[in-house]
Design a protein around this motif. Sequence first.
Motif, mmCIF file in Angstrom:
data_model
loop_
_atom_site.group_PDB
_atom_site.id
_atom_site.type_symbol
_atom_site.label_atom_id
_atom_site.label_comp_id
_atom_site.label_asym_id
_atom_site.label_seq_id
_atom_site.Cartn_x
_atom_site.Cartn_y
_atom_site.Cartn_z
ATOM 1 N N LYS A 40 0.849 -1.080 -0.090
ATOM 2 C CA LYS A 40 0.178 -0.146 0.164
ATOM 3 C C LYS A 40 0.953 1.516 0.135
ATOM 4 C CE LYS A 40 -3.800 1.560 0.137
ATOM 5 N NZ LYS A 40 -5.089 1.282 -0.825
ATOM 6 N N TYR A 41 2.325 0.748 0.929
ATOM 7 C CA TYR A 41 2.917 2.577 0.982
ATOM 8 C C TYR A 41 3.555 2.363 -0.004
ATOM 9 C CZ TYR A 41 5.858 5.850 3.154
ATOM 10 O OH TYR A 41 6.864 6.727 2.827
ATOM 11 N N LEU A 42 3.891 1.301 -1.040
ATOM 12 C CA LEU A 42 4.340 1.431 -2.428
ATOM 13 C C LEU A 42 3.601 1.804 -3.864
ATOM 14 C CD1 LEU A 42 6.762 -1.730 -3.367
ATOM 15 C CD2 LEU A 42 7.252 0.555 -1.738
ATOM 16 N N GLU A 43 3.013 1.570 -3.740
ATOM 17 C CA GLU A 43 1.571 2.081 -4.325
ATOM 18 C C GLU A 43 1.354 3.496 -4.184
ATOM 19 O OE1 GLU A 43 -2.580 1.011 -3.296
ATOM 20 O OE2 GLU A 43 -1.922 -1.024 -4.321
ATOM 21 N N ALA A 44 1.242 4.804 -3.901
ATOM 22 C CA ALA A 44 2.199 5.912 -3.755
ATOM 23 C C ALA A 44 2.867 7.135 -4.500
ATOM 24 C CB ALA A 44 1.315 7.096 -2.051
ATOM 25 N N ILE A 45 3.793 5.778 -3.545
ATOM 26 C CA ILE A 45 5.670 5.575 -4.944
ATOM 27 C C ILE A 45 5.537 5.440 -5.857
ATOM 28 C CG2 ILE A 45 7.167 5.610 -3.942
ATOM 29 C CD1 ILE A 45 7.268 4.682 -1.565
ATOM 30 N N VAL A 46 4.559 4.895 -6.507
ATOM 31 C CA VAL A 46 4.861 4.721 -8.114
ATOM 32 C C VAL A 46 3.818 5.025 -8.552
ATOM 33 C CG1 VAL A 46 4.075 2.470 -9.601
ATOM 34 C CG2 VAL A 46 5.185 2.135 -7.414
ATOM 35 N N LYS A 47 2.930 5.785 -8.074
ATOM 36 C CA LYS A 47 2.091 6.700 -8.609
ATOM 37 C C LYS A 47 2.604 8.032 -9.011
ATOM 38 C CE LYS A 47 -2.248 9.254 -8.188
ATOM 39 N NZ LYS A 47 -3.513 9.318 -6.622
ATOM 40 N N ASP A 48 4.002 8.629 -8.291
ATOM 41 C CA ASP A 48 4.346 9.497 -8.854
ATOM 42 C C ASP A 48 5.457 9.051 -9.761
ATOM 43 O OD1 ASP A 48 3.170 11.463 -7.341
ATOM 44 O OD2 ASP A 48 4.470 11.047 -5.242
ATOM 45 N N LEU A 49 6.429 7.916 -9.867
ATOM 46 C CA LEU A 49 7.167 6.960 -10.801
ATOM 47 C C LEU A 49 6.334 7.759 -12.092
ATOM 48 C CD1 LEU A 49 8.855 4.920 -8.167
ATOM 49 C CD2 LEU A 49 9.785 7.338 -9.450
ATOM 50 N N VAL A 50 5.694 6.827 -11.935
ATOM 51 C CA VAL A 50 4.734 7.152 -13.638
ATOM 52 C C VAL A 50 4.220 8.524 -13.715
ATOM 53 C CG1 VAL A 50 2.248 6.404 -14.668
ATOM 54 C CG2 VAL A 50 3.544 4.779 -12.816
ATOM 55 N N LYS A 51 3.610 9.169 -13.126
ATOM 56 C CA LYS A 51 2.913 10.189 -13.328
ATOM 57 C C LYS A 51 4.647 11.377 -14.150
ATOM 58 C CE LYS A 51 2.370 14.550 -10.587
ATOM 59 N NZ LYS A 51 2.013 14.921 -9.303
ATOM 60 N N ASN A 52 5.911 11.166 -13.720
ATOM 61 C CA ASN A 52 6.866 11.710 -13.723
ATOM 62 C C ASN A 52 7.702 10.794 -14.992
ATOM 63 O OD1 ASN A 52 7.604 14.143 -12.211
ATOM 64 N ND2 ASN A 52 6.608 12.336 -11.013
ATOM 65 N N ASN A 53 6.842 10.008 -15.108
ATOM 66 C CA ASN A 53 7.893 8.996 -17.053
ATOM 67 C C ASN A 53 9.122 8.653 -16.428
ATOM 68 O OD1 ASN A 53 5.177 9.784 -18.225
ATOM 69 N ND2 ASN A 53 6.794 11.636 -18.765
ATOM 70 N N ILE A 54 8.635 8.068 -14.929
ATOM 71 C CA ILE A 54 9.852 7.383 -14.794
ATOM 72 C C ILE A 54 9.568 5.509 -14.952
ATOM 73 C CG2 ILE A 54 12.216 6.584 -12.667
ATOM 74 C CD1 ILE A 54 10.944 10.095 -11.851
ATOM 75 N N LEU A 55 8.356 5.151 -14.226
ATOM 76 C CA LEU A 55 7.939 3.665 -14.693
ATOM 77 C C LEU A 55 6.465 3.984 -15.602
ATOM 78 C CD1 LEU A 55 7.705 2.925 -11.227
ATOM 79 C CD2 LEU A 55 9.030 2.063 -12.465
ATOM 80 N N ILE A 56 5.794 2.907 -15.919
ATOM 81 C CA ILE A 56 5.207 2.647 -17.108
ATOM 82 C C ILE A 56 4.007 1.314 -16.662
ATOM 83 C CG2 ILE A 56 6.004 0.381 -18.072
ATOM 84 C CD1 ILE A 56 3.969 2.610 -20.245
ATOM 85 N N GLY A 57 2.290 1.994 -16.158
ATOM 86 C CA GLY A 57 2.223 0.908 -15.597
ATOM 87 C C GLY A 57 1.087 0.009 -16.193
ATOM 88 N N VAL A 58 0.439 -0.904 -15.921
ATOM 89 C CA VAL A 58 0.052 -1.716 -16.728
ATOM 90 C C VAL A 58 -1.634 -2.400 -16.104
ATOM 91 C CG1 VAL A 58 -0.834 -3.042 -18.464
ATOM 92 C CG2 VAL A 58 0.811 -1.907 -18.605
ATOM 93 N N ARG A 59 -2.420 -2.435 -15.780
ATOM 94 C CA ARG A 59 -3.427 -2.782 -14.649
ATOM 95 C C ARG A 59 -4.032 -3.793 -15.010
ATOM 96 N NH1 ARG A 59 -6.974 0.693 -11.590
ATOM 97 N NH2 ARG A 59 -5.612 2.713 -11.497
ATOM 98 N N GLY A 60 -4.232 -4.930 -14.648
ATOM 99 C CA GLY A 60 -5.148 -6.409 -15.658
ATOM 100 C C GLY A 60 -4.428 -7.361 -15.730
#
Length: 143
Positions: A40-60
């Motif tokens: 749960k804590y990592l989810e909040a961090i990853v959200k910022d990393l995706v928003k700043n084009n450091i990570l890409i996320g795919v659901r499902g």
Amino acid sequence: MLISTRGRYALRILVDMAEHQTDAYITLKEVARRQNVSEKYLEAIVKDLVKNNILIGVRGKGGGYRLCRSPEQINVGEILYCIEGSLAPVACLEDGSAPCPRASWCRTLEFWRGLDDLIRRYTHSYTVADLIWRGQDGNDYVI
């Protein structure tokens, strides 16, 4: 200047993902387990990393996260500024701050500017690839 837990965990997430990257997406559950951190804590961090084009996320099914660029192209300064907002040692040097009324006669401003420059250059001189410990499984380091 103190790097928050969020900043330290962001580096851990990216190093972990770089060490375990494949063509498949990596789930946060895997990263959380390896790093012994709450998913749960990592989810909040990853959200910022995706928003700043450091990570890409795919659901499902088959989804998860992966690096947007190679570990050699992602520098530590970029990550820390994304998560922390600023690493400026004093408020008057933060990006977007109002001009300091004391700047023209401040005896310490040159010192703070030099320290700010060192912090920026140092954090931008390291990449995620530089943080990877070759030959290690990635589960035994602390940042």
